[in-house]
Design a protein around this motif. Sequence first.
Motif, PDB file in Angstrom:
ATOM      1  N   ALA A  51      23.718 -72.689 -39.481  1.00  0.00           N
ATOM      2  CA  ALA A  51      22.798 -73.109 -40.534  1.00  0.00           C
ATOM      3  C   ALA A  51      21.371 -73.037 -40.002  1.00  0.00           C
ATOM      4  O   ALA A  51      21.125 -72.969 -38.790  1.00  0.00           O
ATOM      5  N   PHE A  52      20.413 -73.067 -40.895  1.00  0.00           N
ATOM      6  CA  PHE A  52      18.994 -72.983 -40.520  1.00  0.00           C
ATOM      7  C   PHE A  52      18.618 -74.134 -39.594  1.00  0.00           C
ATOM      8  O   PHE A  52      18.947 -75.303 -39.835  1.00  0.00           O
ATOM      9  N   ASN A  53      17.943 -73.805 -38.498  1.00  0.00           N
ATOM     10  CA  ASN A  53      17.415 -74.772 -37.533  1.00  0.00           C
ATOM     11  C   ASN A  53      18.521 -75.687 -36.983  1.00  0.00           C
ATOM     12  O   ASN A  53      18.314 -76.864 -36.744  1.00  0.00           O
ATOM     13  N   SER A  54      19.716 -75.117 -36.765  1.00  0.00           N
ATOM     14  CA  SER A  54      20.845 -75.925 -36.314  1.00  0.00           C
ATOM     15  C   SER A  54      21.639 -75.189 -35.241  1.00  0.00           C
ATOM     16  O   SER A  54      21.707 -73.961 -35.227  1.00  0.00           O
ATOM     17  N   SER A  55      22.250 -75.981 -34.359  1.00  0.00           N
ATOM     18  CA  SER A  55      23.171 -75.433 -33.367  1.00  0.00           C
ATOM     19  C   SER A  55      24.567 -76.035 -33.553  1.00  0.00           C
ATOM     20  O   SER A  55      25.408 -75.938 -32.658  1.00  0.00           O
ATOM     21  N   VAL A  95      36.631 -69.060 -35.972  1.00  0.00           N
ATOM     22  CA  VAL A  95      36.398 -67.812 -35.239  1.00  0.00           C
ATOM     23  C   VAL A  95      36.534 -68.049 -33.739  1.00  0.00           C
ATOM     24  O   VAL A  95      37.156 -67.255 -33.016  1.00  0.00           O
ATOM     25  N   LEU A  96      35.977 -69.145 -33.263  1.00  0.00           N
ATOM     26  CA  LEU A  96      36.015 -69.427 -31.828  1.00  0.00           C
ATOM     27  C   LEU A  96      37.431 -69.733 -31.346  1.00  0.00           C
ATOM     28  O   LEU A  96      37.769 -69.446 -30.191  1.00  0.00           O
ATOM     29  N   ARG A 100      22.538 -72.881 -29.183  1.00  0.00           N
ATOM     30  CA  ARG A 100      23.679 -72.316 -29.904  1.00  0.00           C
ATOM     31  C   ARG A 100      24.697 -71.721 -28.945  1.00  0.00           C
ATOM     32  O   ARG A 100      25.913 -71.891 -29.126  1.00  0.00           O
ATOM     33  N   ALA A 101      24.212 -71.029 -27.914  1.00  0.00           N
ATOM     34  CA  ALA A 101      25.126 -70.480 -26.911  1.00  0.00           C
ATOM     35  C   ALA A 101      25.874 -71.599 -26.203  1.00  0.00           C
ATOM     36  O   ALA A 101      27.085 -71.504 -25.955  1.00  0.00           O
ATOM     37  N   ASN A 102      25.168 -72.682 -25.885  1.00  0.00           N
ATOM     38  CA  ASN A 102      25.812 -73.828 -25.247  1.00  0.00           C
ATOM     39  C   ASN A 102      26.852 -74.469 -26.155  1.00  0.00           C
ATOM     40  O   ASN A 102      27.906 -74.915 -25.688  1.00  0.00           O
ATOM     41  N   ALA A 103      26.570 -74.518 -27.439  1.00  0.00           N
ATOM     42  CA  ALA A 103      27.526 -75.091 -28.387  1.00  0.00           C
ATOM     43  C   ALA A 103      28.821 -74.296 -28.388  1.00  0.00           C
ATOM     44  O   ALA A 103      29.928 -74.862 -28.443  1.00  0.00           O
ATOM     45  N   VAL A 104      28.716 -72.966 -28.307  1.00  0.00           N
ATOM     46  CA  VAL A 104      29.903 -72.114 -28.270  1.00  0.00           C
ATOM     47  C   VAL A 104      30.675 -72.333 -26.971  1.00  0.00           C
ATOM     48  O   VAL A 104      31.909 -72.467 -26.982  1.00  0.00           O
ATOM     49  N   VAL A 105      29.971 -72.374 -25.855  1.00  0.00           N
ATOM     50  CA  VAL A 105      30.633 -72.597 -24.569  1.00  0.00           C
ATOM     51  C   VAL A 105      31.341 -73.950 -24.556  1.00  0.00           C
ATOM     52  O   VAL A 105      32.480 -74.072 -24.089  1.00  0.00           O
ATOM     53  N   LEU A 143      28.311 -76.246 -35.028  1.00  0.00           N
ATOM     54  CA  LEU A 143      29.354 -75.307 -35.418  1.00  0.00           C
ATOM     55  C   LEU A 143      30.063 -75.835 -36.661  1.00  0.00           C
ATOM     56  O   LEU A 143      30.628 -76.931 -36.646  1.00  0.00           O
ATOM     57  N   ASP A 144      30.043 -75.048 -37.742  1.00  0.00           N
ATOM     58  CA  ASP A 144      30.768 -75.466 -38.939  1.00  0.00           C
ATOM     59  C   ASP A 144      32.240 -75.049 -38.817  1.00  0.00           C
ATOM     60  O   ASP A 144      32.663 -74.464 -37.816  1.00  0.00           O
ATOM     61  N   ALA A 145      33.026 -75.349 -39.842  1.00  0.00           N
ATOM     62  CA  ALA A 145      34.467 -75.080 -39.796  1.00  0.00           C
ATOM     63  C   ALA A 145      34.757 -73.591 -39.632  1.00  0.00           C
ATOM     64  O   ALA A 145      35.671 -73.202 -38.891  1.00  0.00           O
ATOM     65  N   ALA A 146      33.979 -72.746 -40.318  1.00  0.00           N
ATOM     66  CA  ALA A 146      34.201 -71.301 -40.224  1.00  0.00           C
ATOM     67  C   ALA A 146      33.930 -70.807 -38.803  1.00  0.00           C
ATOM     68  O   ALA A 146      34.684 -69.991 -38.260  1.00  0.00           O
TER      69      ALA A 146
END
Length: 220
Positions: A77-81, A90-91, A128-133, A83-86
Motif C-alpha cells: 500500500a502507499f507509504n507502507s511496508s 505469495v511469500l 519493505r525488503a526487511n518485512a519480506v525477510v 504485508l497484506d494477505a495477498a
Amino acid sequence: MMKTLLTITAAALTLMGCAQEAGFHNDAALPAGAAGVAADFGAATAANHQAMTNPGEATVQLGQRFAAEVDTTVTFAFNSSQLDAAAQAVLITQANWIRQFPEIRFNVYGHTDLVGSASYNKRLGLARANAVVNFLSTQGISRSRLEALVSYGETRPVIATQAPEQQNRRTVTEVSGFVKGAPMLLNGKYAEVIFREYIASAVPPTTLSTSATATLDSIQ
C-alpha cells in the motif's frame, strides 16, 4: 521365419522412432539421472552436478526456474511496508520453493513509487525488503540465506509515473548464489528433492490415437 524377423525389426525401428520423438537420448557424458531418459527428466540431479562444476551458470538457471515457478514480487500500500494477505500468500509459495533448496541464497530488493524524496523512498524500500525477510524467516527460512537486503527506492520503476503506482511499490526476491561452504552432496534431504523432481517430470504413457483405438476395436 523371415516374416517374423521382418516384423520384429519393424517393431524395433518404430520404438526407436517413438523414443526420438519423445526427446529420449543416451548420452553417457550427461550426469546421472539425465542419460537415457527424456531431456527434462532427472533435472534435480543435473542441477546438483552443474552446481558442483559451474556454480555461476547454475545460479542463473536456478534463478530462471524460481522466477518461472513462483511469483517473485509482492506489492505494498502507499507509504507502507506492511504485508497484506495477498502478499503473505505469495511469500508462502516462495518459502515453500526456497525450503526445497537449502544450499541457495536469495536477495530481496525493495522498491517504491516516485512520490516523495529519494532518501525517504530508499529507507522505505529497505523497510519493505526487511518485512519480506522477516516473514520468510517465520516460514522456516534461515536469515543467513536472505542476508542481502537491498533498496533501489524509486530508481527502478515498473511504470514511469510521478503519480502513486502500486506496481512500483514492491519487493522482488531473486536467487543470488550458493551458501558459502554448503555441501553439494546428494544427502538424504536433497535426495528427497531429486525424487520429487523425477516424479514431477515423468511423462505419462501416450494414449492411443482415435484411429489406433478404432483399429484395435475392429480387430477384436
